[in-house]
Write a protein that holds these residues in place. Structure first.
Motif, PDB file in Angstrom:
ATOM      1  N   ILE A  78      -0.855  16.543   3.976  1.00  0.00           N
ATOM      2  CA  ILE A  78      -0.924  15.788   5.386  1.00  0.00           C
ATOM      3  C   ILE A  78      -1.498  15.986   6.144  1.00  0.00           C
ATOM      4  O   ILE A  78      -2.074  14.943   7.177  1.00  0.00           O
ATOM      5  CB  ILE A  78       0.782  15.377   5.552  1.00  0.00           C
ATOM      6  N   LEU A 109      -0.976   4.951  11.014  1.00  0.00           N
ATOM      7  CA  LEU A 109      -0.099   4.837   9.869  1.00  0.00           C
ATOM      8  C   LEU A 109      -0.719   5.048   8.577  1.00  0.00           C
ATOM      9  O   LEU A 109       0.131   4.929   7.367  1.00  0.00           O
ATOM     10  CB  LEU A 109       0.742   3.542   9.755  1.00  0.00           C
ATOM     11  N   SER A 112       0.865   8.071   6.807  1.00  0.00           N
ATOM     12  CA  SER A 112       2.128   7.993   5.893  1.00  0.00           C
ATOM     13  C   SER A 112       1.997   7.127   4.862  1.00  0.00           C
ATOM     14  O   SER A 112       3.016   6.561   3.980  1.00  0.00           O
ATOM     15  CB  SER A 112       3.326   7.482   6.966  1.00  0.00           C
ATOM     16  N   ASN A 113       0.862   6.536   4.437  1.00  0.00           N
ATOM     17  CA  ASN A 113       0.537   5.805   3.295  1.00  0.00           C
ATOM     18  C   ASN A 113       0.669   6.509   2.058  1.00  0.00           C
ATOM     19  O   ASN A 113       0.228   7.651   1.752  1.00  0.00           O
ATOM     20  CB  ASN A 113      -0.840   5.038   3.315  1.00  0.00           C
ATOM     21  N   CYS A 114       1.569   5.968   1.093  1.00  0.00           N
ATOM     22  CA  CYS A 114       1.832   6.802  -0.222  1.00  0.00           C
ATOM     23  C   CYS A 114       0.446   6.855  -1.192  1.00  0.00           C
ATOM     24  O   CYS A 114       0.639   7.924  -1.833  1.00  0.00           O
ATOM     25  CB  CYS A 114       2.888   6.073  -1.104  1.00  0.00           C
TER      26      CYS A 114
END
Length: 227
Positions: A78, A109, A112-114
């Motif tokens: 992350i 964002l 936080s993208n998978c």
């Protein structure tokens, strides 16, 4: 480069662009797929930003994979993605400010993208730098391809245009890409609203599935004939 390596690299490219496409096959990254595909230009900008982040993050994770322990791998992944997103965010704000204002919150964002995190965990953390870079780049380009297809359909049907304001992303020399295809009287407003995103994405997933099934049948028939 051996034939085996070439075949593996081609497999990585095909997986990223089509077979394991992040949106159309794995159904990851659906938030930007719905929100940022009201036009092909927005979709292209979002997709390319994600592709750059994925390629750079995959390369860094592969380089440092022996120093990233199992217990702390997710926070480190992350952190790396967040650092790359910050660089992309600053760059777009400096050089493509008008498009940056349109994409807005969705650039940060990406963290936080998978899809980026999934590829770091499944591939980059276990591979050498070059295959990891290739996987990140083409998974990102496959994501871009899916977003542009969704955005193009929604823009044409909903607004009657294609690649409107492309010059904001690619520069003034790309005004030729900005096309008016349909009169305003034929626009279908729902296509540029959230339901249109779900509808077009679902249809494209079905379209891909039909192509894959037909290709599989053709391969099986060719194998039967050869026997």
């Amino acid at each position: 480069m051996s034939t085996q390596q070439e075949g593996r690299y081609l497999r990585i490219v095909k997986d990223g662009l089509w077979d394991n496409n992040g949106v159309l096959a794995m159904l990851l990254g659906m938030c930007p797929s719905m929100a940022m595909t009201t036009s092909a230009t927005n979709a292209l900008g979002m997709g390319l930003a994600t592709a750059v982040v994925m390629a750079a993050s995959s390369l860094l994770v592969a380089v440092f994979r022996h120093w990233i322990t199992q217990e702390i791998r997710i926070p480190v992944f992350i952190l790396i993605v967040a650092a790359m997103v910050t660089l992309v965010d600053i760059t777009m704000n400096a050089w493509m400010h008008e498009l940056y204002k349109v994409l807005g919150l969705f650039i940060p964002l990406i963290v936080s993208n998978c899809l980026p995190l999934a590829r770091l965990e499944a591939f980059a953390a276990k591979e050498r730098p070059y295959p990891a870079l290739l996987d990140g780049a083409f998974m990102g380009l496959g994501f871009t391809l899916a977003l542009v297809m969704i955005g193009a359909v929604r823009e044409i049907v909903g607004s009657g245009t294609l690649f409107a304001d492309a010059s904001l992303l690619l520069g003034p020399n790309f005004h030729f890409m900005e096309m008016k295809l349909l009169p305003e009287t034929s626009n279908v407003l729902v296509m540029v609203l959230p339901p249109g995103g779900f509808l077009v994405t679902g249809l494209l997933i079905i379209f891909k599935r039909v192509i894959d099934l037909r290709s599989g049948k053709e391969i099986q028939m060719a194998g039967a004939h050869s026997v």
